[in-house]
Design an enzyme around this catalytic site. Structure first.
Site, short mmCIF file in Angstrom:
data_model
loop_
_atom_site.label_atom_id
_atom_site.label_comp_id
_atom_site.label_asym_id
_atom_site.label_seq_id
_atom_site.Cartn_x
_atom_site.Cartn_y
_atom_site.Cartn_z
N GLY A 79 28.33 -9.92 -27.73
CA GLY A 79 27.71 -10.77 -28.75
C GLY A 79 26.54 -11.55 -28.17
O GLY A 79 26.62 -12.03 -27.04
N ASP A 111 33.60 -11.31 -20.75
CA ASP A 111 34.61 -10.58 -19.97
C ASP A 111 34.73 -9.10 -20.37
O ASP A 111 34.84 -8.24 -19.51
CB ASP A 111 35.97 -11.29 -19.97
CG ASP A 111 36.54 -11.49 -21.37
OD1 ASP A 111 35.81 -11.29 -22.36
OD2 ASP A 111 37.72 -11.86 -21.45
N GLY A 112 34.64 -8.81 -21.69
CA GLY A 112 34.74 -7.42 -22.13
C GLY A 112 33.61 -6.58 -21.57
O GLY A 112 33.83 -5.49 -21.01
N ASP A 121 32.15 -18.62 -26.26
CA ASP A 121 33.57 -19.01 -26.23
C ASP A 121 33.94 -19.74 -24.93
O ASP A 121 34.95 -20.44 -24.89
CB ASP A 121 34.46 -17.77 -26.36
CG ASP A 121 34.25 -17.04 -27.67
OD1 ASP A 121 33.55 -17.57 -28.55
OD2 ASP A 121 34.77 -15.92 -27.81
N ARG A 167 37.64 -29.14 -48.71
CA ARG A 167 36.56 -28.16 -48.73
C ARG A 167 36.52 -27.50 -47.35
O ARG A 167 36.85 -28.13 -46.34
CB ARG A 167 35.20 -28.82 -49.01
CG ARG A 167 35.03 -29.32 -50.43
CD ARG A 167 34.94 -28.18 -51.43
NE ARG A 167 34.64 -28.65 -52.78
CZ ARG A 167 35.56 -29.01 -53.68
NH1 ARG A 167 36.84 -28.98 -53.37
NH2 ARG A 167 35.20 -29.40 -54.88
O1 F6P Z 1 32.93 -13.58 -28.39
C1 F6P Z 1 31.85 -14.20 -28.98
C2 F6P Z 1 32.02 -14.25 -30.47
O2 F6P Z 1 30.94 -14.95 -31.02
C3 F6P Z 1 33.35 -14.83 -30.94
O3 F6P Z 1 33.34 -16.24 -30.89
C4 F6P Z 1 33.47 -14.24 -32.32
O4 F6P Z 1 34.81 -14.10 -32.70
C5 F6P Z 1 32.85 -12.89 -32.16
O5 F6P Z 1 31.99 -12.95 -31.05
C6 F6P Z 1 32.08 -12.43 -33.37
O6 F6P Z 1 31.60 -11.15 -33.17
P1 F6P Z 1 30.68 -10.34 -34.20
O7 F6P Z 1 29.26 -10.59 -33.80
O8 F6P Z 1 31.08 -8.93 -34.00
O9 F6P Z 1 30.95 -10.88 -35.57
#
Ligand code: F6P
Length: 360
Positions: free
Chosen positions: A13, A117-118, A142, A274
Protein backbone atom coordinates in the site's frame (compact mmCIF):
# COMPACT_ATOMS: atom_id res chain seq x y z
CA UNK A 1 31.83 -5.54 -6.62
CA UNK A 2 31.92 -1.95 -7.89
CA UNK A 3 28.40 -0.53 -7.83
CA UNK A 4 27.32 1.45 -10.89
CA UNK A 5 23.59 1.11 -11.17
CA UNK A 6 20.95 0.46 -8.53
CA UNK A 7 17.20 -0.06 -8.67
CA UNK A 8 14.42 1.09 -6.38
CA UNK A 9 10.82 -0.04 -6.11
CA UNK A 10 7.94 0.77 -3.79
CA UNK A 11 5.76 -2.16 -2.78
CA UNK A 12 2.49 -2.71 -0.92
CA UNK A 13 0.00 0.00 0.00
CA UNK A 14 1.26 3.49 -0.79
CA UNK A 15 1.73 6.10 1.92
CA UNK A 16 2.99 9.63 2.41
CA UNK A 17 6.78 9.74 2.52
CA UNK A 18 7.60 7.33 -0.28
CA UNK A 19 8.44 10.14 -2.70
CA UNK A 20 10.81 11.84 -0.24
CA UNK A 21 12.49 8.44 0.22
CA UNK A 22 12.89 8.02 -3.56
CA UNK A 23 14.31 11.54 -3.74
CA UNK A 24 16.81 10.82 -0.96
CA UNK A 25 17.97 7.59 -2.61
CA UNK A 26 18.48 9.34 -5.95
CA UNK A 27 20.33 12.30 -4.46
CA UNK A 28 22.64 10.16 -2.34
CA UNK A 29 23.33 7.59 -5.05
CA UNK A 30 23.88 10.02 -7.92
CA UNK A 31 25.44 12.99 -6.17
CA UNK A 32 27.21 11.09 -3.41
CA UNK A 33 28.47 8.02 -5.27
CA UNK A 34 28.07 8.77 -8.99
CA UNK A 35 25.73 5.80 -9.58
CA UNK A 36 22.72 5.54 -11.87
CA UNK A 37 19.30 4.94 -10.31
CA UNK A 38 16.53 3.00 -12.05
CA UNK A 39 12.97 3.22 -10.73
CA UNK A 40 10.93 0.05 -11.23
CA UNK A 41 7.27 0.81 -11.75
CA UNK A 42 4.35 -0.69 -9.81
CA UNK A 43 6.35 -2.77 -7.36
CA UNK A 44 7.10 -6.35 -8.41
CA UNK A 45 4.47 -6.01 -11.16
CA UNK A 46 6.98 -3.88 -13.10
CA UNK A 47 9.44 -6.77 -13.10
CA UNK A 48 6.83 -9.19 -14.45
CA UNK A 49 5.75 -7.18 -17.49
CA UNK A 50 7.64 -7.36 -20.79
CA UNK A 51 9.09 -4.96 -21.62
CA UNK A 52 9.96 -4.26 -18.00
CA UNK A 53 8.43 -1.06 -16.66
CA UNK A 54 11.20 1.22 -15.47
CA UNK A 55 12.33 4.82 -15.50
CA UNK A 56 15.74 6.46 -15.04
CA UNK A 57 15.71 8.77 -12.03
CA UNK A 58 17.90 11.85 -11.80
CA UNK A 59 18.35 14.48 -9.07
CA UNK A 60 16.90 17.23 -11.25
CA UNK A 61 13.69 15.26 -11.86
CA UNK A 62 13.38 14.27 -8.23
CA UNK A 63 14.24 17.66 -6.79
CA UNK A 64 12.35 19.78 -4.27
CA UNK A 65 8.79 19.07 -5.40
CA UNK A 66 8.96 15.35 -4.55
CA UNK A 67 9.43 16.18 -0.88
CA UNK A 68 5.91 17.53 -0.79
CA UNK A 69 4.14 14.99 -2.95
CA UNK A 70 2.06 12.15 -1.48
CA UNK A 71 1.86 8.62 -2.93
CA UNK A 72 4.71 7.18 -4.96
CA UNK A 73 5.75 8.40 -8.40
CA UNK A 74 6.82 4.82 -9.16
CA UNK A 75 3.41 3.30 -8.46
CA UNK A 76 2.90 0.31 -6.20
CA UNK A 77 0.82 -2.82 -5.79
CA UNK A 78 -0.33 -4.90 -2.86
CA UNK A 79 -1.47 -7.75 -5.09
CA UNK A 80 0.25 -10.24 -7.36
CA UNK A 81 2.80 -12.02 -5.17
CA UNK A 82 5.22 -13.47 -7.79
CA UNK A 83 5.40 -16.70 -5.76
CA UNK A 84 1.60 -17.14 -5.81
CA UNK A 85 0.45 -15.10 -8.77
CA UNK A 86 -3.32 -15.16 -9.43
CA UNK A 87 -3.98 -15.85 -13.12
CA UNK A 88 -7.18 -14.73 -14.95
CA UNK A 89 -8.28 -18.38 -15.28
CA UNK A 90 -8.24 -18.81 -11.47
CA UNK A 91 -4.94 -20.70 -11.25
CA UNK A 92 -2.23 -19.47 -8.87
CA UNK A 93 1.26 -19.92 -10.29
CA UNK A 94 4.87 -19.25 -9.30
CA UNK A 95 6.26 -16.42 -11.47
CA UNK A 96 9.26 -15.68 -9.26
CA UNK A 97 11.74 -16.74 -11.98
CA UNK A 98 10.21 -14.09 -14.30
CA UNK A 99 10.61 -11.36 -11.67
CA UNK A 100 14.24 -12.37 -11.15
CA UNK A 101 14.80 -12.43 -14.90
CA UNK A 102 13.29 -8.92 -15.04
CA UNK A 103 15.70 -7.72 -12.40
CA UNK A 104 18.66 -9.27 -14.27
CA UNK A 105 17.57 -7.67 -17.55
CA UNK A 106 17.89 -4.24 -15.92
CA UNK A 107 21.60 -4.96 -15.20
CA UNK A 108 21.34 -3.65 -11.66
CA UNK A 109 24.02 -4.09 -9.02
CA UNK A 110 21.62 -3.82 -6.07
CA UNK A 111 17.98 -3.17 -5.25
CA UNK A 112 16.28 -0.97 -2.67
CA UNK A 113 12.69 -1.79 -1.72
CA UNK A 114 10.39 0.37 0.38
CA UNK A 115 7.75 -1.94 1.84
CA UNK A 116 5.89 -3.29 4.85
CA UNK A 117 6.24 -6.78 6.31
CA UNK A 118 4.33 -8.57 3.51
CA UNK A 119 6.37 -6.92 0.76
CA UNK A 120 9.66 -7.40 2.56
CA UNK A 121 8.90 -11.09 3.00
CA UNK A 122 8.29 -11.49 -0.75
CA UNK A 123 11.22 -9.34 -1.86
CA UNK A 124 13.61 -11.08 0.51
CA UNK A 125 12.53 -14.46 -0.85
CA UNK A 126 13.13 -13.20 -4.40
CA UNK A 127 16.52 -11.81 -3.38
CA UNK A 128 17.56 -15.11 -1.80
CA UNK A 129 16.43 -17.10 -4.84
CA UNK A 130 17.93 -14.75 -7.41
CA UNK A 131 21.09 -13.64 -5.59
CA UNK A 132 19.86 -10.03 -5.54
CA UNK A 133 21.74 -7.68 -3.18
CA UNK A 134 18.79 -6.16 -1.31
CA UNK A 135 18.34 -3.28 1.13
CA UNK A 136 14.94 -2.40 2.63
CA UNK A 137 13.27 0.80 3.81
CA UNK A 138 10.34 0.29 6.23
CA UNK A 139 7.05 1.87 5.21
CA UNK A 140 3.59 1.24 6.57
CA UNK A 141 1.00 3.60 7.98
CA UNK A 142 0.12 0.78 10.39
CA UNK A 143 3.59 1.05 12.04
CA UNK A 144 3.57 -2.65 12.85
CA UNK A 145 6.95 -3.61 11.39
CA UNK A 146 9.42 -4.86 13.96
CA UNK A 147 12.81 -3.48 15.01
CA UNK A 148 12.11 0.08 13.93
CA UNK A 149 10.39 2.57 16.18
CA UNK A 150 8.66 4.10 13.21
CA UNK A 151 7.99 3.36 9.54
CA UNK A 152 7.45 5.85 6.75
CA UNK A 153 3.82 6.93 6.41
CA UNK A 154 2.69 6.45 9.99
CA UNK A 155 3.22 10.05 11.10
CA UNK A 156 1.15 11.52 8.26
CA UNK A 157 -1.62 8.94 8.74
CA UNK A 158 -1.67 9.84 12.42
CA UNK A 159 -2.02 13.53 11.58
CA UNK A 160 -4.96 12.74 9.30
CA UNK A 161 -6.69 10.69 12.00
CA UNK A 162 -6.05 13.37 14.63
CA UNK A 163 -7.37 16.08 12.30
CA UNK A 164 -10.47 13.98 11.77
CA UNK A 165 -11.13 13.97 15.53
CA UNK A 166 -10.49 17.73 15.59
CA UNK A 167 -13.15 18.13 12.94
CA UNK A 168 -15.60 15.74 14.55
CA UNK A 169 -15.50 17.25 18.03
CA UNK A 170 -17.29 20.57 17.31
CA UNK A 171 -20.04 18.93 15.28
CA UNK A 172 -20.44 16.24 17.95
CA UNK A 173 -20.84 18.96 20.59
CA UNK A 174 -23.22 20.99 18.42
CA UNK A 175 -25.60 18.06 17.95
CA UNK A 176 -25.06 16.18 21.22
CA UNK A 177 -23.88 13.07 19.40
CA UNK A 178 -21.51 10.18 19.87
CA UNK A 179 -19.12 10.23 16.94
CA UNK A 180 -17.41 6.98 15.96
CA UNK A 181 -14.27 7.31 13.84
CA UNK A 182 -12.95 4.15 12.20
CA UNK A 183 -9.28 4.31 11.26
CA UNK A 184 -6.90 1.99 9.40
CA UNK A 185 -4.53 -0.59 10.80
CA UNK A 186 -4.96 -3.95 9.11
CA UNK A 187 -3.91 -5.91 12.21
CA UNK A 188 -2.66 -3.34 14.72
CA UNK A 189 -4.10 -0.43 16.68
CA UNK A 190 -1.20 2.05 16.60
CA UNK A 191 -3.06 4.72 14.60
CA UNK A 192 -6.20 4.45 16.76
CA UNK A 193 -4.33 4.58 20.05
CA UNK A 194 -2.04 7.47 19.15
CA UNK A 195 -4.67 9.54 17.34
CA UNK A 196 -7.12 8.84 20.14
CA UNK A 197 -4.72 10.34 22.66
CA UNK A 198 -3.76 13.25 20.40
CA UNK A 199 -7.36 14.00 19.42
CA UNK A 200 -8.94 13.66 22.87
CA UNK A 201 -11.03 10.54 22.26
CA UNK A 202 -13.19 9.28 25.14
CA UNK A 203 -13.08 5.66 23.98
CA UNK A 204 -10.30 3.94 22.01
CA UNK A 205 -10.83 0.41 20.71
CA UNK A 206 -7.86 -1.55 19.34
CA UNK A 207 -7.51 -5.23 18.40
CA UNK A 208 -4.84 -5.81 21.04
CA UNK A 209 -7.25 -5.08 23.93
CA UNK A 210 -10.55 -7.04 24.21
CA UNK A 211 -13.55 -4.79 24.76
CA UNK A 212 -16.97 -5.08 26.32
CA UNK A 213 -19.99 -2.98 25.44
CA UNK A 214 -20.80 -2.71 29.14
CA UNK A 215 -17.53 -0.87 29.67
CA UNK A 216 -18.05 1.45 26.68
CA UNK A 217 -21.66 2.22 27.62
CA UNK A 218 -20.65 2.88 31.24
CA UNK A 219 -18.10 5.46 30.07
CA UNK A 220 -20.61 7.24 27.84
CA UNK A 221 -23.18 7.28 30.64
CA UNK A 222 -20.55 8.65 33.03
CA UNK A 223 -19.70 11.46 30.61
CA UNK A 224 -23.39 12.28 30.33
CA UNK A 225 -23.76 12.27 34.11
CA UNK A 226 -21.06 14.88 34.46
CA UNK A 227 -22.73 17.14 31.92
CA UNK A 228 -20.92 16.26 28.70
CA UNK A 229 -23.32 16.20 25.75
CA UNK A 230 -21.08 14.35 23.28
CA UNK A 231 -18.43 11.65 23.05
CA UNK A 232 -15.65 10.74 20.63
CA UNK A 233 -14.95 7.07 19.95
CA UNK A 234 -12.08 5.90 17.75
CA UNK A 235 -11.92 2.30 16.58
CA UNK A 236 -9.22 0.47 14.63
CA UNK A 237 -10.51 -1.37 11.56
CA UNK A 238 -8.98 -4.61 12.87
CA UNK A 239 -11.26 -4.70 15.92
CA UNK A 240 -13.62 -7.69 15.69
CA UNK A 241 -17.34 -7.85 16.34
CA UNK A 242 -18.38 -9.50 19.57
CA UNK A 243 -19.32 -13.11 18.62
CA UNK A 244 -21.54 -13.39 21.74
CA UNK A 245 -23.56 -10.34 20.79
CA UNK A 246 -27.22 -11.25 20.02
CA UNK A 247 -27.41 -8.40 17.49
CA UNK A 248 -24.53 -10.05 15.65
CA UNK A 249 -26.45 -13.35 15.38
CA UNK A 250 -29.45 -11.71 13.82
CA UNK A 251 -27.20 -10.05 11.24
CA UNK A 252 -29.09 -6.78 11.60
CA UNK A 253 -26.05 -4.52 11.74
CA UNK A 254 -24.37 -4.07 8.40
CA UNK A 255 -21.25 -2.21 7.42
CA UNK A 256 -17.84 -1.82 8.95
CA UNK A 257 -16.74 -2.30 12.54
CA UNK A 258 -17.34 1.43 13.07
CA UNK A 259 -20.98 1.05 12.09
CA UNK A 260 -21.35 -1.98 14.32
CA UNK A 261 -19.85 -0.25 17.37
CA UNK A 262 -21.97 2.87 16.78
CA UNK A 263 -25.20 0.85 16.45
CA UNK A 264 -24.53 -1.01 19.68
CA UNK A 265 -23.65 2.19 21.55
CA UNK A 266 -26.87 3.75 20.28
CA UNK A 267 -28.92 0.74 21.39
CA UNK A 268 -27.31 0.60 24.85
CA UNK A 269 -27.21 4.30 25.73
CA UNK A 270 -29.89 5.88 23.57
CA UNK A 271 -27.28 8.26 22.18
CA UNK A 272 -27.54 9.54 18.64
CA UNK A 273 -24.48 8.28 16.76
CA UNK A 274 -22.72 9.03 13.50
CA UNK A 275 -19.90 7.09 11.85
CA UNK A 276 -16.91 8.28 9.85
CA UNK A 277 -14.75 5.71 8.08
CA UNK A 278 -11.58 7.64 7.35
CA UNK A 279 -10.15 5.14 4.87
CA UNK A 280 -7.51 6.07 2.32
CA UNK A 281 -7.43 9.72 3.37
CA UNK A 282 -4.89 8.38 5.87
CA UNK A 283 -2.68 7.07 3.09
CA UNK A 284 -2.78 10.05 0.76
CA UNK A 285 -1.96 13.68 1.31
CA UNK A 286 1.21 15.66 1.70
CA UNK A 287 3.87 13.95 3.80
CA UNK A 288 4.26 15.79 7.10
CA UNK A 289 7.62 17.00 8.38
CA UNK A 290 8.24 13.85 10.42
CA UNK A 291 7.69 11.55 7.44
CA UNK A 292 9.88 13.72 5.20
CA UNK A 293 12.69 13.56 7.73
CA UNK A 294 12.37 9.79 8.30
CA UNK A 295 12.18 9.12 4.58
CA UNK A 296 15.22 11.29 3.87
CA UNK A 297 17.28 9.69 6.62
CA UNK A 298 16.24 6.19 5.55
CA UNK A 299 16.94 6.86 1.86
CA UNK A 300 20.43 8.17 2.50
CA UNK A 301 21.28 5.32 4.85
CA UNK A 302 19.94 2.67 2.45
CA UNK A 303 22.32 3.90 -0.25
CA UNK A 304 25.19 4.01 2.23
CA UNK A 305 24.49 0.37 3.13
CA UNK A 306 24.83 -0.61 -0.53
CA UNK A 307 28.10 1.33 -0.77
CA UNK A 308 29.35 -0.57 2.28
CA UNK A 309 28.30 -3.92 0.77
CA UNK A 310 25.86 -4.57 3.62
CA UNK A 311 22.88 -6.41 2.13
CA UNK A 312 19.79 -8.20 3.39
CA UNK A 313 19.43 -5.31 5.87
CA UNK A 314 16.60 -2.91 6.65
CA UNK A 315 17.20 0.65 7.78
CA UNK A 316 15.51 1.37 11.09
CA UNK A 317 14.85 4.25 13.45
CA UNK A 318 16.00 3.66 17.00
CA UNK A 319 16.93 5.93 19.91
CA UNK A 320 17.08 9.10 17.81
CA UNK A 321 19.26 7.63 15.09
CA UNK A 322 19.18 5.48 11.94
CA UNK A 323 20.40 1.94 12.33
CA UNK A 324 20.21 -1.16 10.20
CA UNK A 325 18.87 -4.58 11.14
CA UNK A 326 18.49 -7.94 9.33
CA UNK A 327 15.34 -7.87 7.16
CA UNK A 328 14.37 -11.30 8.45
CA UNK A 329 14.44 -10.14 12.07
CA UNK A 330 12.31 -7.09 11.27
CA UNK A 331 9.69 -9.34 9.66
CA UNK A 332 9.81 -11.85 12.53
CA UNK A 333 9.35 -9.21 15.22
CA UNK A 334 5.83 -8.08 14.44
CA UNK A 335 5.06 -4.90 16.37
CA UNK A 336 1.53 -4.93 17.78
CA UNK A 337 0.45 -2.36 20.37
CA UNK A 338 1.68 -3.39 23.81
CA UNK A 339 -1.45 -3.35 26.03
CA UNK A 340 0.84 -2.56 28.97
CA UNK A 341 3.05 -0.11 27.05
CA UNK A 342 3.55 3.61 27.59
CA UNK A 343 0.75 4.78 25.30
CA UNK A 344 -1.87 2.39 26.66
CA UNK A 345 -0.80 3.50 30.14
CA UNK A 346 -1.07 7.14 29.05
CA UNK A 347 -4.58 6.59 27.72
CA UNK A 348 -5.69 4.94 30.96
CA UNK A 349 -4.00 7.70 32.93
CA UNK A 350 -6.02 10.27 31.00
CA UNK A 351 -9.21 8.45 31.87
CA UNK A 352 -9.76 7.24 28.30
CA UNK A 353 -11.83 4.05 28.11
CA UNK A 354 -10.01 1.27 26.25
CA UNK A 355 -13.10 -0.91 26.39
CA UNK A 356 -11.54 -3.22 28.95
CA UNK A 357 -13.94 -5.70 30.48
CA UNK A 358 -12.88 -5.28 34.09
CA UNK A 359 -12.97 -1.48 33.82
CA UNK A 360 -16.76 -1.39 33.37
O1 F6P B 1 -1.43 -1.96 5.43
C1 F6P B 1 -1.69 -0.66 5.06
C2 F6P B 1 -3.16 -0.46 4.84
O2 F6P B 1 -3.39 0.89 4.56
C3 F6P B 1 -4.05 -0.94 5.99
O3 F6P B 1 -4.08 -0.01 7.04
C4 F6P B 1 -5.36 -1.16 5.28
O4 F6P B 1 -6.12 -2.14 5.91
C5 F6P B 1 -4.94 -1.64 3.93
O5 F6P B 1 -3.62 -1.19 3.71
C6 F6P B 1 -5.83 -1.16 2.81
O6 F6P B 1 -5.41 -1.71 1.61
P1 F6P B 1 -6.06 -1.38 0.18
O7 F6P B 1 -5.26 -0.27 -0.41
O8 F6P B 1 -5.91 -2.65 -0.57
O9 F6P B 1 -7.48 -0.96 0.41
Amino acid sequence: MAIQRIGILTSGGDCAGLNPAIRAVVHRAVLGYGWQVIGIRNGTAGLLTRPIEWVALTPSETDIELLRRGGTILGSTNKGDPFAYPMPDGRVIDRSHEAIDGYNQLRLDALIVAGGDGSLHILRKLAQQGGIPLVAIPKTIDNDLGLTEVSIGHATALSAATNALDHLQPTAASHSRVMVLEVMGRDAGHIALSAGIAGGADVILIPEIPYSFASIAARIEALKARGRNFALVIVAEAVKRDPNDPAEDSGVIHGSIGHYIAARIGALTGAETRVTVLGHIQRGGTPNARDRIMASAFGVRAVDLIAAGRFDRMVAWSARTVEDVPILEAIRHYQAVDPQGALAHTARGLGICLGERDAA
